[in-house]
Scaffold this active site. Structure first.
Site, PDB file in Angstrom:
ATOM      1  N   PHE A   1       0.817  -1.224   0.000  1.00 16.05           N
ATOM      2  CA  PHE A   1       0.000   0.000   0.000  1.00 16.05           C
ATOM      3  C   PHE A   1       0.842   1.262   0.000  1.00 16.05           C
ATOM      4  CE2 PHE A   1       0.831  -0.070   4.576  1.00 16.05           C
ATOM      5  CZ  PHE A   1       0.959   1.294   4.843  1.00 16.05           C
TER       6      PHE A   1
ATOM      7  N   CYS B   1       9.444   2.015   3.456  1.00 12.31           N
ATOM      8  CA  CYS B   1      10.365   0.928   3.807  1.00 12.31           C
ATOM      9  C   CYS B   1      11.782   1.466   4.014  1.00 12.31           C
ATOM     10  CB  CYS B   1      10.377  -0.131   2.727  1.00 12.31           C
ATOM     11  SG  CYS B   1      10.988   0.526   1.190  1.00 12.31           S
TER      12      CYS B   1
ATOM     13  N   GLU C   1       8.871  -4.039  13.260  1.00 11.45           N
ATOM     14  CA  GLU C   1       8.691  -2.956  12.288  1.00 11.45           C
ATOM     15  C   GLU C   1       7.352  -2.295  12.614  1.00 11.45           C
ATOM     16  OE1 GLU C   1       7.644  -3.946   8.208  1.00 11.45           O
ATOM     17  OE2 GLU C   1       8.792  -2.235   7.493  1.00 11.45           O
TER      18      GLU C   1
END
Ligand code: NAD
Length: 497
Positions: free
Chosen positions: A150, A282, A382
């Site tokens: 996404f 990321c 994360e």
């Protein structure tokens, strides 16, 4: 009124026929803006069939014609990228400037792919053996799958499909069901650019669609980007079905700040890289490692800057937008609660943010947690939100050890004015993308993007020459054109002379 978001198969919109849909929300208002079709296996099969039927014609289309289509796609994208950025902001939530930046970074891969004739040049050796020539070519694989996350609904698919298409493959893209409209918009742009029907297809969906792509006998390769558990699953399942797989996973990117660093530059970088796109990158910096007593000073400078950021609707000129869904927002806020309970000091508390946006939006402001230790979940997991955690170490070696012990190895950065220390770091750190006084070292399109360890499963990184290799197979041809000097029987293994 909500919009129905259809698939794109064989050059046309196709309404979903599975009877299954998912809500798409505007994260800045919390309102449902669309219903995306979730494909059945039959709908995936229809997209793969279209890609398989289009493959022979596209493979045999000359490089000149292929690159002309690529070039046109790049021109149209460049002219109309504000439209695509607005779609991204409406479904993802990132601020418009950031959405435009994402499109531009994707566009760079399309520009790289325009030069594919050069990249596909093989080698040629004349007279390798007496009267024998050898040359090499790289040929496309066939229909390939791209499955994207996404957080970059335009850029991440563009890490792959321009290169796949330029090298002669046909594509089935399965974008994230959270922000699917960008993929459809890009499919229509391809059509306008003159790409033949069936070369680029989009199926929306969830695990059902992914699983079908992973096992479909006609799909030759899978390029996946998403969280580490799913990346590992995709890699294991896809390779078990004989496919070439590159599966890019999650990250926990550390920024190491040495005592000699320019602390203002480091604080600016930490804030930009920690809170840009609400930390849903990321390559976001999520962990700051302060070396040798710079922690208090650095945290104070970061807190000062974070307090000036305006969180709100990405269409209103704010610095930072909402998180992508309510569930994700609550999950990230839950990590902040857990960190606080475990003893971390909440220096900047995004849970108290006053957003410039809709009441139902998924808001969480920039958050800084200091005095974090490696056993806290805010460090081990994360988080993928606007949460910067700060750890302190005494020496460079301890900082390096911390980074190298982490399960992820996507990106990292060192901030220092000591060239020797930076050079040592780039050599010793076990991470795929390294920044030296650069907090988000995303490689240019002509280099390849990818992490190490649990941040990437497979051998090939995205785009650049590794992308060209991933989407092609090498072939070596040995040829001899007979002349009267040849002939005679010899059953021995061919030897060169
Ligand atoms: P995700 O793993 O939830 O989803 C990625 C894709 O997998 C989506 O298309 C989704 O529909 C599909 N999917 C979800 N659950 C599945 C299942 N059980 N089986 C099969 N397919 C499934 O990831 P996300 O939340 O969309 O994206 C965020 C994650 O992506 C973060 O972990 C981030 O670090 C990672 N990411 C990594 C990179 C990189 O370059 N390494 C780049 C961008 C994002």
């Amino acid at each position: 009124m909500t919009t129905l978001i259809p698939h794109w198969i064989d050059g046309a919109r196709r309404e979903g026929a599975s009877g299954r849909t998912a809500d798409v929300t505007d994260p800045a208002t919390g309102e449902v803006s669309g219903q995306v079709a979730l494909a059945s296996t039959e709908e995936v099969d229809a997209a793969v069939a279209a890609a398989a039927a289009a493959f022979p014609g596209w493979r045999d289309t000359s490089l000149t014609k292929r690159s002309a289509v690529l070039f046109k796609f790049r021109e149209l994208l460049n002219e109309r990228k504000p439209e695509l950025a607005a779609i991204i902001t409406a479904e993802h939530g990132k601020v418009l400037d950031d959405a435009l930046g994402e499109v531009s970074r994707g566009q760079e891969v399309a520009e790289f792919a325009c030069g594919v004739p050069h990249l596909l040049k093989g080698g040629f050796t004349e007279n390798a053996s007496t009267g024998v020539d050898v040359h090499s070519v790289r040929q496309p694989l066939g229909p390939v799958a791209v499955i994207s996350p996404f957080n970059f609904p335009a850029m991440v698919p563009m890490w792959f499909f321009p290169v796949a298409i330029a090298t002669g493959n046909t594509v089935v893209l399965k974008p994230s069901e959270k922000d699917p409209t960008a993929a459809l918009w890009m499919a229509e742009l391809w059509k306008e650019a003159g790409l033949p029907d069936g070369v680029f297809n989009v199926v929306h969906g969830d695990k059902v669609a992914v699983d079908r792509l992973l096992e479909h006998p006609e799909i030759q390769s899978v390029s996946f980007v998403g969280s580490t558990p799913i990346a590992r699953y995709v890699y294991e399942t896809g390779t078990r079905h004989g496919k070439r797989v590159q599966a890019l996973g999650g990250a926990k990117n550390h920024m190491l700040v040495l005592p000699d660093a320019d602390l203002d530059l480091a604080a600016d970088a930490a804030v930009n890289a920690g809170f840009g796109s609400a930390g849903e990158r990321c390559m976001a910096i999520s962990t700051l490692v302060a070396v040798g007593g710079v922690g208090d000073d650095l945290v104070a400078r970061i807190a000062e800057r974070a307090a000036t950021l305006r969180t709100g609707d990405g269409r209103r000129g704010c610095d930072m937008g909402p998180l992508v869904t309510r569930e994700h927002r609550d999950r990230v806020a839950g990590y902040v609660d857990a960190g606080e309970e475990a003893g971390a000091k909440v220096v900047v508390d995004g849970r108290e943010v006053q957003p410039d946006g809709g009441e139902g939006g998924f808001w969480l402001g920039p958050t800084v947690l200091d005095h974090v230790s490696t056993d806290m979940s805010v460090y081990t997991d994360e988080i993928f939100g606007p949460v910067l955690v700060v750890l302190r170490v005494d020496t460079y070696e301890q900082g390096l050890e911390l980074i190298n012990s982490n399960e992820y190895g996507n990106g990292t950065a060192i901030f220092t004015n000591d060239g020797g220390a930076a050079r040592r770091f780039q050599n010793e750190v076990e991470v795929g993308m390294v920044g030296i006084n650069v907090p988000i070292p995303v490689p240019m399109a002509y280099y390849s993007f990818g992490g190490w360890k649990n941040s990437l499963f497979g051998d090939s990184h995205a785009h650049g020459t590794e992308g060209v290799h991933f989407f092609t197979r090498g072939k070596v041809i040995t040829s001899r054109w007979l002349d009267p000097s040849h002939g005679g029987l010899n059953l021995g293994f061919p030897q060169n002379a």
